[in-house]
Design an enzyme around this catalytic site. Structure first.
Site, PDB file in Angstrom:
ATOM      1  CG  ASN A 166       1.301  16.086  -6.161  1.00  0.00           C
ATOM      2  OD1 ASN A 166       1.376  15.929  -4.953  1.00  0.00           O
ATOM      3  ND2 ASN A 166       1.746  17.154  -6.779  1.00  0.00           N
ATOM      4  CB  THR A 198      -1.119   6.676   5.811  1.00  0.00           C
ATOM      5  OG1 THR A 198       0.318   6.701   5.806  1.00  0.00           O
ATOM      6  CG2 THR A 198      -1.610   5.383   5.165  1.00  0.00           C
ATOM      7  N   GLY A 238       0.825  -1.204   0.000  1.00  0.00           N
ATOM      8  CA  GLY A 238       0.000   0.000   0.000  1.00  0.00           C
ATOM      9  C   GLY A 238       0.854   1.246   0.000  1.00  0.00           C
ATOM     10  CD  GLU A 276      -5.632   9.677  -3.846  1.00  0.00           C
ATOM     11  OE1 GLU A 276      -4.482   9.954  -4.222  1.00  0.00           O
ATOM     12  OE2 GLU A 276      -6.496   9.212  -4.572  1.00  0.00           O
ATOM     13  CG  LEU A 284     -25.863  16.461  16.304  1.00  0.00           C
ATOM     14  CD1 LEU A 284     -24.776  17.480  15.998  1.00  0.00           C
ATOM     15  CD2 LEU A 284     -26.227  15.710  15.030  1.00  0.00           C
TER      16      LEU A 284
HETATM   17  P1  FAD Z   1      -0.064   0.078   4.828  1.00  0.00           P
HETATM   18  O1  FAD Z   1       0.816   0.685   3.803  1.00  0.00           O
HETATM   19  O2  FAD Z   1       0.080  -1.366   5.120  1.00  0.00           O
HETATM   20  O3  FAD Z   1       0.108   0.917   6.169  1.00  0.00           O
HETATM   21  C1  FAD Z   1      -0.369   0.467   7.443  1.00  0.00           C
HETATM   22  C2  FAD Z   1       0.118   1.477   8.490  1.00  0.00           C
HETATM   23  O4  FAD Z   1       1.545   1.467   8.537  1.00  0.00           O
HETATM   24  C3  FAD Z   1      -0.295   2.901   8.173  1.00  0.00           C
HETATM   25  O5  FAD Z   1      -0.581   3.599   9.345  1.00  0.00           O
HETATM   26  C4  FAD Z   1       0.960   3.479   7.529  1.00  0.00           C
HETATM   27  O6  FAD Z   1       1.046   4.891   7.598  1.00  0.00           O
HETATM   28  C5  FAD Z   1       2.023   2.797   8.370  1.00  0.00           C
HETATM   29  N1  FAD Z   1       3.314   2.797   7.696  1.00  0.00           N
HETATM   30  C6  FAD Z   1       3.661   2.165   6.537  1.00  0.00           C
HETATM   31  N2  FAD Z   1       4.931   2.436   6.221  1.00  0.00           N
HETATM   32  C7  FAD Z   1       5.419   3.238   7.196  1.00  0.00           C
HETATM   33  C8  FAD Z   1       6.654   3.915   7.408  1.00  0.00           C
HETATM   34  N3  FAD Z   1       7.693   3.811   6.558  1.00  0.00           N
HETATM   35  N4  FAD Z   1       6.794   4.685   8.507  1.00  0.00           N
HETATM   36  C9  FAD Z   1       5.748   4.845   9.373  1.00  0.00           C
HETATM   37  N5  FAD Z   1       4.541   4.255   9.211  1.00  0.00           N
HETATM   38  C10 FAD Z   1       4.378   3.475   8.128  1.00  0.00           C
HETATM   39  N6  FAD Z   1      -5.718   2.515  -3.900  1.00  0.00           N
HETATM   40  C11 FAD Z   1      -5.646   2.607  -5.273  1.00  0.00           C
HETATM   41  O7  FAD Z   1      -4.624   2.262  -5.868  1.00  0.00           O
HETATM   42  N7  FAD Z   1      -6.714   3.034  -5.995  1.00  0.00           N
HETATM   43  C12 FAD Z   1      -7.886   3.406  -5.417  1.00  0.00           C
HETATM   44  O8  FAD Z   1      -8.841   3.797  -6.105  1.00  0.00           O
HETATM   45  C13 FAD Z   1      -7.999   3.319  -3.980  1.00  0.00           C
HETATM   46  N8  FAD Z   1      -9.189   3.595  -3.353  1.00  0.00           N
HETATM   47  C14 FAD Z   1      -9.316   3.371  -2.001  1.00  0.00           C
HETATM   48  C15 FAD Z   1     -10.578   3.484  -1.394  1.00  0.00           C
HETATM   49  C16 FAD Z   1     -10.718   3.199  -0.032  1.00  0.00           C
HETATM   50  C17 FAD Z   1     -12.064   3.275   0.600  1.00  0.00           C
HETATM   51  C18 FAD Z   1      -9.586   2.846   0.745  1.00  0.00           C
HETATM   52  C19 FAD Z   1      -9.728   2.585   2.221  1.00  0.00           C
HETATM   53  C20 FAD Z   1      -8.354   2.720   0.152  1.00  0.00           C
HETATM   54  C21 FAD Z   1      -8.194   2.954  -1.230  1.00  0.00           C
HETATM   55  N9  FAD Z   1      -6.964   2.761  -1.871  1.00  0.00           N
HETATM   56  C22 FAD Z   1      -6.870   2.861  -3.257  1.00  0.00           C
HETATM   57  C23 FAD Z   1      -5.824   2.225  -1.128  1.00  0.00           C
HETATM   58  C24 FAD Z   1      -5.068   3.240  -0.293  1.00  0.00           C
HETATM   59  O9  FAD Z   1      -4.389   4.141  -1.110  1.00  0.00           O
HETATM   60  C25 FAD Z   1      -4.142   2.468   0.663  1.00  0.00           C
HETATM   61  O10 FAD Z   1      -4.976   1.850   1.621  1.00  0.00           O
HETATM   62  C26 FAD Z   1      -3.109   3.352   1.345  1.00  0.00           C
HETATM   63  O11 FAD Z   1      -2.120   3.734   0.429  1.00  0.00           O
HETATM   64  C27 FAD Z   1      -2.433   2.661   2.532  1.00  0.00           C
HETATM   65  O12 FAD Z   1      -1.987   1.398   2.187  1.00  0.00           O
HETATM   66  P2  FAD Z   1      -2.348   0.139   3.130  1.00  0.00           P
HETATM   67  O13 FAD Z   1      -3.814   0.165   3.416  1.00  0.00           O
HETATM   68  O14 FAD Z   1      -1.800  -1.074   2.451  1.00  0.00           O
HETATM   69  O15 FAD Z   1      -1.616   0.415   4.478  1.00  0.00           O
END
Ligand code: FAD
Length: 396
Positions: free
Chosen positions: A252, A377, A149, A375, A350
């Protein structure tokens, strides 16, 4: 005109006069989007959220397209060619209705269309952009994978050559609009690094099951993309762009819209809290008359105003061509976090009604949990800003 010496009456939704910073064309765009939302979204969105999904997504996409809202900041190929500030104002209004609707517009315009517009061939642009701008074709953007992600550079989805053709294999996860899309922009690893592919979703081997059990962004379709030996012609690939630069250029754009959009969700929650506080009586007085409630409302209004000013500032810089990626990261980091705080405080105003879908607050609050994560975290944007400030990358 206000008489000399007499202050203008306060608009609680704009107590510091941000309205005065907008031009008449910008206000007209904003008002048109607001009217569309009032007509087509607001009366139905709580039901869509409760039931999960967007039953009328194709009709809605066409309505959004007819107002020029799909790829609205892109030039040519049927796109409206409006300014970044216009686009931001539209995002704010759409997200004041629901983050799921703004996500539909962001993914269509800033991710799928922008990717094709920026990186595609003339033929890819001609084939897809006019129909996508009109809302006749829906797009999605596949970057995230089940195991990758925040670190998409490690993606496992692979594209390999077979003669002139490409064969794509892999999985994408959490893809907005995936199950209803006509076209997917899919990022995959190749022998030359990460490349983007324009994948018609009817191609054999492509499927997009809906992700169920979401408790956030429920008025939005979120899907897995399954690519099992998807065969594409040579010209399905974006010709030039290689590496993460491609997908990041699109993210971006979408993040910029979120800087504005989050303030829309916050404005809606604040407005609901303000109205409720004026009507709800406890201990013989409206709860708005208690200092503790006023502290909440004043704090929310201040964050709302500063978040909107930040969005407008970044929008003006984007229109001037001077905005840098870390500025947008700072905007997303600040505004989504503040919007979530505003919603949480509004929910307390509320009381028990704060958890009911009869009011928009809990819907916005749970939606923003997705907006906070996608987009990039908060942790990722913190690291982007940290790197800009210190010169040290702390991602790994
Ligand atoms: P992870 O990357 O596994 O992260 C888990 C936690 O670890 C987070 O808190 C993160 O900040 C933390 N973390 C990771 N690396 C580090 C680091 N180096 N230092 C400190 N903390 C770290 N993606 C698409 O491609 N296209 C879409 O259209 C799209 N739509 C979405 C719609 C929804 C409703 C949701 C929930 C997500 C969507 N996403 C989409 C995916 C989204 O972009 C990812 O969920 C996001 O990039 C985070 O990836 P992950 O969920 O795998 O979390």
């Amino acid at each position: 005109m206000t008489a000399p010496g007499r202050p203008a009456p306060v608009d609680p939704l704009d107590p510091i006069g941000i309205e005065d910073l907008l031009g008449s064309d910008e206000k007209a765009v904003r008002d048109a989007v607001r009217q569309l939302c009032a007509r087509l979204i607001d009366p139905y969105v709580a039901t869509w959220f409760e039931e999960g999904g967007l039953p009328s997504i194709r009709d809605l996409a066409k309505e959004l397209g007819s107002l020029g809202l799909l790829g609205m900041h892109l030039q040519g190929y049927g796109c409206a060619g409006m300014s970044a500030v216009d686009y931001g104002l539209a995002c704010l209004e759409l997200e004041a209705s629901d983050s799921g609707i703004r996500s539909l517009v962001s993914v269509q315009g800033s991710l799928a269309m922008f990717a094709i517009w920026k990186h595609g061939t003339k033929e890819q642009k001609q084939e897809w952009l006019p129909r996508m701008a009109a809302g006749e074709a829906i797009g999605c953007f596949g970057l995230t994978e089940p195991d990758h992600g925040s670190d998409p550079g490690a993606m496992r989805t692979r594209a390999r050559r077979d003669g002139d053709d490409w064969i794509l294999d892999g999985r994408k996860m959490w893809i907005t609009n995936g199950s209803v899309a006509d076209v997917a922009v899919v990022w995959a690893n190749t022998d030359e690094g990460i490349r983007g592919f324009v994948v018609p979703t009817g191609t054999p081997g492509f499927s997009a099951p809906v992700i169920k059990h979401k408790l956030s962004l429920r008025a939005s379709i979120t899907s897995e993309l399954v690519l099992d030996g998807v065969r594409l012609p040579a010209d399905a690939a974006f010709p030039e762009v290689r590496g993460l630069r491609g997908p990041l250029s699109c993210l971006n754009e979408a993040r910029y819209g979120i800087v504005w959009g989050a303030m829309g969700a916050a404005r809606s929650a604040f407005a609901a809290a303000l109205e409720y506080a004026g009507q709800r009586t406890q201990f013989g007085r409206p709860i708005a008359a208690f200092q503790l409630t006023q502290a909440k409302l004043a704090g929310m209004a201040a964050e709302l105003a500063t978040g909107q000013l930040l969005a407008l500032h970044l929008g003006r810089r984007k229109d001037a061509g001077t905005v840098r990626p870390h500025e947008i990261s700072m905007g997303k980091l600040n505004n989504v976090g503040k919007a979530l705080e505003i919603c949480r405080v509004a929910r307390t105003v509320l009381g028990a009604n704060g958890i009911s879908l009869e009011f928009p607050v809990i819907r916005h609050m749970t939606n923003l949990e997705s907006v906070l994560t996608y987009e990039g975290t908060p942790e990722m944007h913190t690291l982007v800003v940290g790197q800009a400030l210190t010169g040290h990358a702390a991602f790994r």
